[in-house]
Design a protein around this motif. Sequence first.
Motif, PDB file in Angstrom:
ATOM      1  N   HIS A  87     -70.101-102.448 -62.038  1.00 52.50           N
ATOM      2  CA  HIS A  87     -70.668-103.785 -61.880  1.00 52.50           C
ATOM      3  C   HIS A  87     -69.528-104.782 -61.719  1.00 52.50           C
ATOM      4  O   HIS A  87     -68.442-104.594 -62.264  1.00 52.50           O
ATOM      5  CB  HIS A  87     -71.532-104.133 -63.086  1.00 52.50           C
ATOM      6  CG  HIS A  87     -72.382-105.339 -62.863  1.00 52.50           C
ATOM      7  ND1 HIS A  87     -71.918-106.604 -63.094  1.00 52.50           N
ATOM      8  CD2 HIS A  87     -73.644-105.469 -62.395  1.00 52.50           C
ATOM      9  CE1 HIS A  87     -72.867-107.465 -62.790  1.00 52.50           C
ATOM     10  NE2 HIS A  87     -73.933-106.797 -62.369  1.00 52.50           N
ATOM     11  N   PHE A 133     -68.898-107.463 -63.046  1.00 52.27           N
ATOM     12  CA  PHE A 133     -68.367-107.978 -64.308  1.00 52.27           C
ATOM     13  C   PHE A 133     -67.183-107.139 -64.767  1.00 52.27           C
ATOM     14  O   PHE A 133     -66.138-107.652 -65.117  1.00 52.27           O
ATOM     15  CB  PHE A 133     -69.455-107.995 -65.388  1.00 52.27           C
ATOM     16  CG  PHE A 133     -68.892-108.263 -66.756  1.00 52.27           C
ATOM     17  CD1 PHE A 133     -68.553-109.547 -67.133  1.00 52.27           C
ATOM     18  CD2 PHE A 133     -68.680-107.231 -67.646  1.00 52.27           C
ATOM     19  CE1 PHE A 133     -68.019-109.795 -68.388  1.00 52.27           C
ATOM     20  CE2 PHE A 133     -68.152-107.463 -68.900  1.00 52.27           C
ATOM     21  CZ  PHE A 133     -67.820-108.751 -69.269  1.00 52.27           C
ATOM     22  N   ARG A 159     -73.511-105.685 -57.536  1.00 46.76           N
ATOM     23  CA  ARG A 159     -73.677-107.096 -57.878  1.00 46.76           C
ATOM     24  C   ARG A 159     -75.058-107.318 -58.488  1.00 46.76           C
ATOM     25  O   ARG A 159     -75.893-106.432 -58.490  1.00 46.76           O
ATOM     26  CB  ARG A 159     -73.502-107.946 -56.625  1.00 46.76           C
ATOM     27  CG  ARG A 159     -72.192-107.617 -55.914  1.00 46.76           C
ATOM     28  CD  ARG A 159     -71.639-108.777 -55.143  1.00 46.76           C
ATOM     29  NE  ARG A 159     -70.468-108.404 -54.365  1.00 46.76           N
ATOM     30  CZ  ARG A 159     -69.243-108.269 -54.850  1.00 46.76           C
ATOM     31  NH1 ARG A 159     -69.015-108.431 -56.113  1.00 46.76           N
ATOM     32  NH2 ARG A 159     -68.237-107.947 -54.067  1.00 46.76           N
ATOM     33  N   GLY A 160     -75.278-108.494 -59.005  1.00 47.63           N
ATOM     34  CA  GLY A 160     -76.581-108.829 -59.562  1.00 47.63           C
ATOM     35  C   GLY A 160     -76.493-109.173 -61.030  1.00 47.63           C
ATOM     36  O   GLY A 160     -75.455-109.037 -61.660  1.00 47.63           O
ATOM     37  N   GLU A 161     -77.627-109.609 -61.555  1.00 45.92           N
ATOM     38  CA  GLU A 161     -77.686-110.039 -62.951  1.00 45.92           C
ATOM     39  C   GLU A 161     -77.562-108.871 -63.923  1.00 45.92           C
ATOM     40  O   GLU A 161     -76.949-108.977 -64.960  1.00 45.92           O
ATOM     41  CB  GLU A 161     -79.002-110.778 -63.205  1.00 45.92           C
ATOM     42  CG  GLU A 161     -79.086-112.118 -62.500  1.00 45.92           C
ATOM     43  CD  GLU A 161     -78.055-113.099 -63.027  1.00 45.92           C
ATOM     44  OE1 GLU A 161     -77.883-113.208 -64.254  1.00 45.92           O
ATOM     45  OE2 GLU A 161     -77.418-113.762 -62.186  1.00 45.92           O
ATOM     46  N   GLY A 162     -78.184-107.763 -63.597  1.00 44.39           N
ATOM     47  CA  GLY A 162     -78.192-106.616 -64.507  1.00 44.39           C
ATOM     48  C   GLY A 162     -77.478-105.427 -63.885  1.00 44.39           C
ATOM     49  O   GLY A 162     -76.692-105.559 -62.955  1.00 44.39           O
ATOM     50  N   GLU A 205     -78.672-102.447 -59.758  1.00 42.34           N
ATOM     51  CA  GLU A 205     -78.028-102.135 -58.482  1.00 42.34           C
ATOM     52  C   GLU A 205     -76.981-101.031 -58.655  1.00 42.34           C
ATOM     53  O   GLU A 205     -76.862-100.142 -57.828  1.00 42.34           O
ATOM     54  CB  GLU A 205     -77.385-103.389 -57.880  1.00 42.34           C
ATOM     55  CG  GLU A 205     -76.739-103.167 -56.527  1.00 42.34           C
ATOM     56  CD  GLU A 205     -77.704-102.729 -55.434  1.00 42.34           C
ATOM     57  OE1 GLU A 205     -77.249-102.082 -54.470  1.00 42.34           O
ATOM     58  OE2 GLU A 205     -78.904-103.029 -55.534  1.00 42.34           O
TER      59      GLU A 205
END
Length: 105
Positions: free
Chosen positions: A32, A34, A53-56, A59
């Motif tokens: 991820h 992050f 990518r993405g909030e959680g 993906e």
Amino acid sequence: EGLQESPAKKGCIGSLNQGIIDGDGRVVGVMHEFWASVDGWVETDKRKIQIARGEGLQERKKMLVDGADAIVVLPGGVGTFDELWEIACEKCRLKIDIPIVCVNV
């Protein structure tokens, strides 16, 4: 020939990654965004990285399974457990049709 997985540098996955590279294979790490900024992971001709990518983590999980011939689960933490059960549920729902192998070392 190759492995698509978590790009860990330590533990079971780190040892697996290094063994594949030492055997002239290649590793594609999926992480991820992050953790990509936190870990400072470096690409080489034998190590590639794909950024989810993405909030959680959905993906990333999807990227780990896409194109896989099998899922091999090594000891890990809560994230590994989460990934295993999500993949097992997808197999029960007939969304994927690949073997899942759990290795206890």
